[in-house]
Design a protein around this motif. Structure first.
Motif, PDB file in Angstrom:
ATOM      1  N   ALA A 147     -34.555  98.956  34.740  1.00 18.68           N
ATOM      2  CA  ALA A 147     -33.421  98.053  34.937  1.00 18.68           C
ATOM      3  C   ALA A 147     -33.264  97.200  33.685  1.00 18.68           C
ATOM      4  N   VAL A 148     -32.048  97.137  33.174  1.00 24.23           N
ATOM      5  CA  VAL A 148     -31.746  96.374  31.964  1.00 24.23           C
ATOM      6  C   VAL A 148     -30.977  95.123  32.359  1.00 24.23           C
ATOM      7  N   TYR A 149     -31.388  93.980  31.794  1.00 27.53           N
ATOM      8  CA  TYR A 149     -30.751  92.686  32.064  1.00 27.53           C
ATOM      9  C   TYR A 149     -30.269  92.087  30.753  1.00 27.53           C
ATOM     10  N   ASP A 150     -29.096  91.478  30.790  1.00 25.09           N
ATOM     11  CA  ASP A 150     -28.574  90.836  29.583  1.00 25.09           C
ATOM     12  C   ASP A 150     -27.656  89.689  29.987  1.00 25.09           C
ATOM     13  N   ALA A 151     -27.653  88.637  29.176  1.00 23.25           N
ATOM     14  CA  ALA A 151     -26.842  87.461  29.480  1.00 23.25           C
ATOM     15  C   ALA A 151     -25.359  87.678  29.225  1.00 23.25           C
ATOM     16  N   MET A 152     -25.028  88.675  28.394  1.00 20.89           N
ATOM     17  CA  MET A 152     -23.636  88.882  28.023  1.00 20.89           C
ATOM     18  C   MET A 152     -22.915  89.764  29.042  1.00 20.89           C
ATOM     19  N   PRO A 153     -21.576  89.785  29.002  1.00 20.21           N
ATOM     20  CA  PRO A 153     -20.826  90.604  29.966  1.00 20.21           C
ATOM     21  C   PRO A 153     -20.957  92.103  29.714  1.00 20.21           C
ATOM     22  N   SER A 154     -21.304  92.496  28.486  1.00 15.00           N
ATOM     23  CA  SER A 154     -21.407  93.917  28.161  1.00 15.00           C
ATOM     24  C   SER A 154     -22.555  94.120  27.181  1.00 15.00           C
ATOM     25  N   ALA A 155     -22.996  95.358  27.072  1.00 10.82           N
ATOM     26  CA  ALA A 155     -24.157  95.688  26.248  1.00 10.82           C
ATOM     27  C   ALA A 155     -23.755  95.933  24.793  1.00 10.82           C
ATOM     28  N   GLY A 156     -24.714  95.736  23.889  1.00 12.68           N
ATOM     29  CA  GLY A 156     -24.558  96.127  22.492  1.00 12.68           C
ATOM     30  C   GLY A 156     -23.491  95.387  21.724  1.00 12.68           C
ATOM     31  N   ARG A 157     -23.297  94.107  21.982  1.00 10.99           N
ATOM     32  CA  ARG A 157     -22.190  93.393  21.340  1.00 10.99           C
ATOM     33  C   ARG A 157     -22.411  93.216  19.843  1.00 10.99           C
ATOM     34  N   LYS A 158     -23.632  92.926  19.437  1.00  9.96           N
ATOM     35  CA  LYS A 158     -23.905  92.803  17.997  1.00  9.96           C
ATOM     36  C   LYS A 158     -23.860  94.171  17.326  1.00  9.96           C
ATOM     37  N   PHE A 159     -24.263  95.204  18.033  1.00  7.04           N
ATOM     38  CA  PHE A 159     -24.170  96.577  17.546  1.00  7.04           C
ATOM     39  C   PHE A 159     -22.714  96.919  17.230  1.00  7.04           C
ATOM     40  N   LEU A 160     -21.808  96.530  18.106  1.00  6.23           N
ATOM     41  CA  LEU A 160     -20.387  96.789  17.876  1.00  6.23           C
ATOM     42  C   LEU A 160     -19.877  96.009  16.672  1.00  6.23           C
ATOM     43  N   LEU A 161     -20.318  94.758  16.536  1.00 11.67           N
ATOM     44  CA  LEU A 161     -19.880  93.961  15.391  1.00 11.67           C
ATOM     45  C   LEU A 161     -20.356  94.595  14.095  1.00 11.67           C
ATOM     46  N   ALA A 162     -21.597  95.090  14.079  1.00  3.18           N
ATOM     47  CA  ALA A 162     -22.132  95.719  12.874  1.00  3.18           C
ATOM     48  C   ALA A 162     -21.315  96.933  12.475  1.00  3.18           C
ATOM     49  N   GLY A 163     -20.632  97.549  13.417  1.00  3.01           N
ATOM     50  CA  GLY A 163     -19.866  98.742  13.124  1.00  3.01           C
ATOM     51  C   GLY A 163     -18.438  98.493  12.684  1.00  3.01           C
ATOM     52  N   ARG A 164     -18.047  97.247  12.593  1.00  2.97           N
ATOM     53  CA  ARG A 164     -16.648  96.973  12.231  1.00  2.97           C
ATOM     54  C   ARG A 164     -16.311  97.457  10.835  1.00  2.97           C
ATOM     55  N   GLY A 165     -17.258  97.342   9.920  1.00  3.25           N
ATOM     56  CA  GLY A 165     -17.007  97.800   8.560  1.00  3.25           C
ATOM     57  C   GLY A 165     -17.538  99.201   8.303  1.00  3.25           C
ATOM     58  N   GLY A 166     -17.901  99.931   9.346  1.00  2.00           N
ATOM     59  CA  GLY A 166     -18.520 101.240   9.212  1.00  2.00           C
ATOM     60  C   GLY A 166     -19.986 101.135   9.578  1.00  2.00           C
ATOM     61  N   LEU A 167     -20.389 101.731  10.683  1.00  2.00           N
ATOM     62  CA  LEU A 167     -21.734 101.547  11.211  1.00  2.00           C
ATOM     63  C   LEU A 167     -22.773 102.223  10.323  1.00  2.00           C
ATOM     64  N   ASN A 168     -23.583 101.432   9.658  1.00  2.00           N
ATOM     65  CA  ASN A 168     -24.658 101.950   8.815  1.00  2.00           C
ATOM     66  C   ASN A 168     -25.895 102.171   9.696  1.00  2.00           C
ATOM     67  N   LEU A 169     -26.110 103.411  10.104  1.00  4.38           N
ATOM     68  CA  LEU A 169     -27.166 103.734  11.056  1.00  4.38           C
ATOM     69  C   LEU A 169     -28.553 103.691  10.436  1.00  4.38           C
ATOM     70  N   THR A 170     -28.687 104.297   9.268  1.00  8.74           N
ATOM     71  CA  THR A 170     -30.005 104.392   8.656  1.00  8.74           C
ATOM     72  C   THR A 170     -29.825 104.686   7.171  1.00  8.74           C
ATOM     73  N   HIS A 171     -30.918 105.078   6.509  1.00  8.25           N
ATOM     74  CA  HIS A 171     -30.865 105.382   5.075  1.00  8.25           C
ATOM     75  C   HIS A 171     -31.600 106.685   4.829  1.00  8.25           C
ATOM     76  N   SER A 172     -31.159 107.424   3.824  1.00 12.66           N
ATOM     77  CA  SER A 172     -31.686 108.765   3.580  1.00 12.66           C
ATOM     78  C   SER A 172     -32.845 108.808   2.594  1.00 12.66           C
ATOM     79  N   GLU A 173     -33.292 107.659   2.085  1.00 14.29           N
ATOM     80  CA  GLU A 173     -34.341 107.705   1.067  1.00 14.29           C
ATOM     81  C   GLU A 173     -35.665 108.195   1.657  1.00 14.29           C
ATOM     82  N   PRO A 174     -36.605 108.624   0.809  1.00 13.72           N
ATOM     83  CA  PRO A 174     -37.892 109.147   1.293  1.00 13.72           C
ATOM     84  C   PRO A 174     -38.632 108.146   2.159  1.00 13.72           C
ATOM     85  N   ALA A 175     -39.493 108.685   3.023  1.00 16.29           N
ATOM     86  CA  ALA A 175     -40.171 107.853   4.022  1.00 16.29           C
ATOM     87  C   ALA A 175     -40.988 106.738   3.398  1.00 16.29           C
TER      88      ALA A 175
END
Length: 441
Positions: A35-63
C-alpha cells in the motif's frame, strides 16, 4: 476517526515519488501486498515537473564514472547501482512501452521527451499488480503500538504494517510534497538526521562595494554606452547592482568556463536577480556550498572566452582603441558584448578596466564571489538526511526495526544529468530487497 486501511500483512510505502514507487514495484513483484501513501492528490508530481524540459532518465557513461558522481557516498550508492543501474533504467522504461535514446551529451531521454506517458504506464502497471494507493494521506508518525499514523481526508488513519519504506524526499520544491516535515518525526525516535541543505542550486553573489561616487558614475556611463539606455540608479553595495539585475536577470552566460579548486568545466549558466544559477553552476554547487559553510563565501573564476588563449586575449585588449569606448573595443576585437562585458564592469574596479593587462587577465579568470546558496525550497534537490551509518546492512533504520528509508531522505547527493533519478530508483529497489530479507528472517 481511527480506521486501519490495510491488513497488517501489507508493506506500507510512504511517499509516491520515484524511490517509493520503485520500492512498491519491487515488493509487489516479490509477491508481497503493498500500500502506497502520499500527502499529495496524485503520485509522482516532482517526477512530472522534472520532465517538463525533457525527462533525463539516466546517463550512458561507463559504470565506474557513473558511480564516481556520488562523491563521498560513492560506495553506498554504488551498492544500489549494482542491483539497478543505468541500463536497468532503460530496460524498465522499455518494459513500460517507452523507448529511450542517448543525447549528444550522453544523457538518456524517452523518445518523446515526456514524463507523463511513462508515469501513467507505471501507475497502471502498479495498480494492475494489486498495489493500493492512498492519496491525500500525510504521514504524522507512529501510534503507541507502532502503527503508522496519517492525517487523511476522513480524519486520522492508523495503519498497521508488516514493514515500512519511507521515501518522502528531501526539502526541495515543497509545494510538490517534499517538504522535510519528516525530520522531527524521525529525530523524536532517536534517528540522527543531517541538516537538509540545497543541492544543484543557485547562489546569491556577494557583489562589490563601489569605490565612491566617481566609480559609480563610471559604471553607470559604461552600462549606458553598452546598452544604449538612459541613466540608472547608483550601484548597491552587495549583490548585483539594480541596473545589472534589471537588465540582465534571466539572460545566459553562453560558452563560458568555471574554475573552482580542482573543478573546471565549460558550459552555460544564467544570471538571476540576485546571483547565478543553471547547469554549470549546479555542477559545482556542492563544492561552492560547502566552501561558503566553511568560510562565509566562495569565489569561482569565470573564463568568459574559453576558446581564446590568454595570449590572444591580451593582444586584442592591448590593441589601440582610439576614440572607441571600451565596450565597442571589446566587441570589435573579441566579440565580447552584452552580459559578458557588463559583468566585467559590474565586478571590476576602475583601475583594472583601465589596464589592458589586468583586464585581459580578468576576461580569462574573472573572480565571482558568492555569498550564500539560494534557499533549499528553490533547489533542484537536497543533501543531508538520514546518514547511512544509521542503517543496518540491509538498509533498515537501526533504531526502528522494520523501517527502511529510500531516495533523498538519505544523506547523499548527485549532480544533474540523470544521476539523481537513477540512484533514487535504485535505492527503492535496495529498500525492497531489505524489506524482503527482514520479513524472511
Amino acid at each position: 476517526m481511527t480506521s486501519p486501511l490495510t491488513p497488517s500483512s501489507a508493506v506500507a510505502v510512504v511517499g509516491a515519488g520515484p524511490a517509493g514507487l520503485m520500492a512498491a514495484e519491487a515488493l509487489s513483484a516479490a509477491g508481497l501486498p503493498v500500500a502506497v501513501y502520499d500527502a499529495m492528490p496524485s503520485a509522482g508530481r516532482k517526477f512530472l515537473l522534472a520532465g517538463r524540459g525533457g525527462l533525463n532518465l539516466t546517463h550512458s557513461e561507463p559504470a565506474d564514472a557513473f558511480a564516481a558522481r556520488f562523491g563521498a557516498r560513492q560506495a553506498e550508492v554504488g551498492a544500489w547501482l549494482a542491483g539497478f543501474d543505468a541500463q536497468a533504467v532503460r530496460d524498465w522504461a522499455r518494459g513500460l512501452g517507452v523507448e529511450t535514446f542517448v543525447g549528444t551529451s550522453g544523457r538518456v531521454f524517452p523518445q518523446d521527451m515526456k514524463a507523463a506517458p511513462l508515469l501513467r504506464a507505471w501507475l497502471h502497471r502498479l495498480r494492475s499488480a494489486g498495489v493500493a494507493f492512498h492519496m491525500r494521506h500525510r504521514w504524522t508518525g507512529w501510534a503507541d503500538d507502532g502503527a503508522l499514523r496519517f492525517c487523511a481526508p476522513a480524519g486520522e488513519a492508523v495503519v498497521p504494517a508488516a514493514a515500512t519504506v519511507l521515501a518522502l524526499g528531501g526539502a526541495s520544491w515543497p509545494r510538490l510534497g517534499s517538504d522535510g516535515a519528516w525530520v522531527p518525526l524521525l529525530e523524536a525516535r532517536g534517528v540522527p538526521v543531517a541538516p537538509l541543505v540545497p543541492a544543484n542550486c543557485g547562489f546569491d553573489v556577494a557583489g562589490r562595494a563601489p569605490a565612491g561616487e566617481e566609480a559609480a558614475e563610471s559604471r553607470r556611463d559604461f552600462l549606458k554606452d553598452l546598452l544604449g539606455r538612459g541613466p540608472t540608479t547608483a550601484p548597491a553595495a552587495a549583490g548585483w547592482t539594480p541596473f545589472f539585475a534589471e537588465r540582465f536577470a534571466g539572460q545566459p552566460f553562453k560558452s563560458v568556463a568555471i574554475r573552482f579548486g580542482d573543478f573546471a568545466r565549460r558550459g552555460e549558466f544564467v544570471a538571476t536577480a540576485t546571483g547565478v544559477e543553471g547547469s554549470l553552476v549546479y555542477a559545482a554547487s556542492a563544492l561552492l556550498r560547502d566552501e561558503i559553510a566553511r568560510s562565509g563565501n566562495a569565489t569561482f573564476h569565470l573564463d568568459l572566452l574559453p576558446g581564446h588563449t590568454p595570449e590572444r586575449v591580451l593582444a586584442e585588449v592591448r590593441h589601440p582603441r582610439g576614440s572607441r569606448s571600451l565596450g565597442s573595443h571589446l566587441k570589435s576585437r573579441l566579440g565580447l558584448d552584452g552580459i559578458k562585458t557588463a559583468l566585467l564592469h559590474e565586478l571590476l574596479p576602475k583601475d583594472v578596466l583601465a589596464s589592458p593587462d589586468a583586464l585581459a587577465a580578468a576576461i580569462k579568470a574573472l573572480p565571482v564571489t558568492l555569498a550564500a546558496p539560494r534557499p533549499v525550497a528553490e533547489a533542484i534537490s537536497t543533501a543531508g538526511g538520514v546518514p547511512f551509518e544509521a542503517l543496518d546492512a540491509n538498509g533498515m533504520v537501526a533504531a526502528l526495526p522494520g523501517v527502511f528509508v529510500a531516495g533523498e531522505m538519505l544523506d547523499w547527493e548527485a549532480p544533474t544529468g540523470g544521476y539523481l533519478l537513477t540512484a533514487s530508483l535504485a535505492s527503492g529497489v535496495a529498500a525492497a530487497q531489505g524489506v524482503r530479507a527482514w520479513l524472511e528472517r
